[in-house]
Design an enzyme around this catalytic site. Structure first.
Site, PDB file in Angstrom:
ATOM      1  CB  CYS A   4     -52.413  71.047 -83.004  1.00  0.00           C
ATOM      2  SG  CYS A   4     -54.132  71.267 -82.552  1.00  0.00           S
ATOM      3  CB  ILE A   5     -52.757  72.370 -78.361  1.00  0.00           C
ATOM      4  CG1 ILE A   5     -52.760  73.098 -77.012  1.00  0.00           C
ATOM      5  CG2 ILE A   5     -52.704  70.842 -78.156  1.00  0.00           C
ATOM      6  CD1 ILE A   5     -53.001  74.580 -77.104  1.00  0.00           C
TER       7      ILE A   5
END
Length: 227
Positions: A138-139
């Protein structure tokens, strides 16, 4: 590598908007188990940046601890990241959620000028020095970009975040659901997960493929397999 690949899983709280993304975290632990590995969870012992009511999206004004909140996902079986010993593991994986960009580093507030929590930076540098395979979902790849300043990573296709990763010295490669980007030379693996509009089954594929790619790097014995 031991008979069972050993994973350290770095969490950043509990809940997508202020901590670790729960689906990504649980599915990562499931993928490790299904692939024959063993996992131990870690988190920094520090206050969260803030606490959000996940139903309303509003700040609550509470103060919570990242390690204590992460213990909810780990069912209590979690260690302070300050005690992380890379010699006990073959791989380290960071799950996503805004906690990665708020509690592990300040990317959500400061963008490419972000600072990384000192305990997180020490753990990542120690893992790299020990030759561990390192994954990020994800991030979370922004944390790797900030600490290492190089590598091929993905957060999916978000242009602004991709530009920020480039500004931090890494190279961004677009990827979609369940795809992983592997930097064999630096032993890094990343996958977009909820940086894309994904279903939970797509998240399961992404976490499983990330774990499989990390196991492949572990099995390569630290050699950079080009191609």
């Amino acid at each position: 590598m031991t008979d069972k690949p050993r994973f350290a899983v770095l969490l950043s709280g509990c809940g997508v908007f202020d901590g670790a993304e729960i689906h990504e975290s649980v599915l990562t632990l499931l993928a490790i188990d299904r692939q024959g590995g063993v996992a131990r969870c870690f988190a920094p012992d520090r206050p969260q940046y803030h606490v959000i009511d996940h139903r309303s999206g509003e700040l609550t004004g509470e103060t919570r601890n990242v390690l204590c909140e992460s213990a909810r996902i780990a069912r209590g079986a979690i260690d302070d990241l300050a005690d992380f010993d890379p010699a006990a593991f073959d791989a380290l994986i960071l799950t996503g959620g805004f906690g990665a960009a708020k509690n592990l580093c300040s990317f959500a507030i400061d963008g490419p000028d972000c600072a990384v929590d000192p305990t997180v930076e020490r753990a990542l540098q120690a893992a790299r020095a020990a030759g561990l395979a390192i994954g990020a979902l994800c991030i979370a790849p922004v944390v790797l970009a900030r600490v290492f300043g190089e590598g091929v990573l993905t957060i999916g296709s978000d242009a602004a975040t991709a530009e920020a990763i480039t500004a931090l010295g890494a190279h961004h490669q677009k990827a979609t659901h369940a795809e992983v980007v592997v930097d064999r030379a630096l032993r890094l693996v990343s996958s977009p997960c909820y940086m894309l509009d994904a279903s939970i089954s797509q998240i399961a594929e992404g976490t499983e493929n990330t774990v499989k790619a990390l196991i492949a790097l572990i099995g390569a014995g630290g050699q950079a397999n080009q191609g």
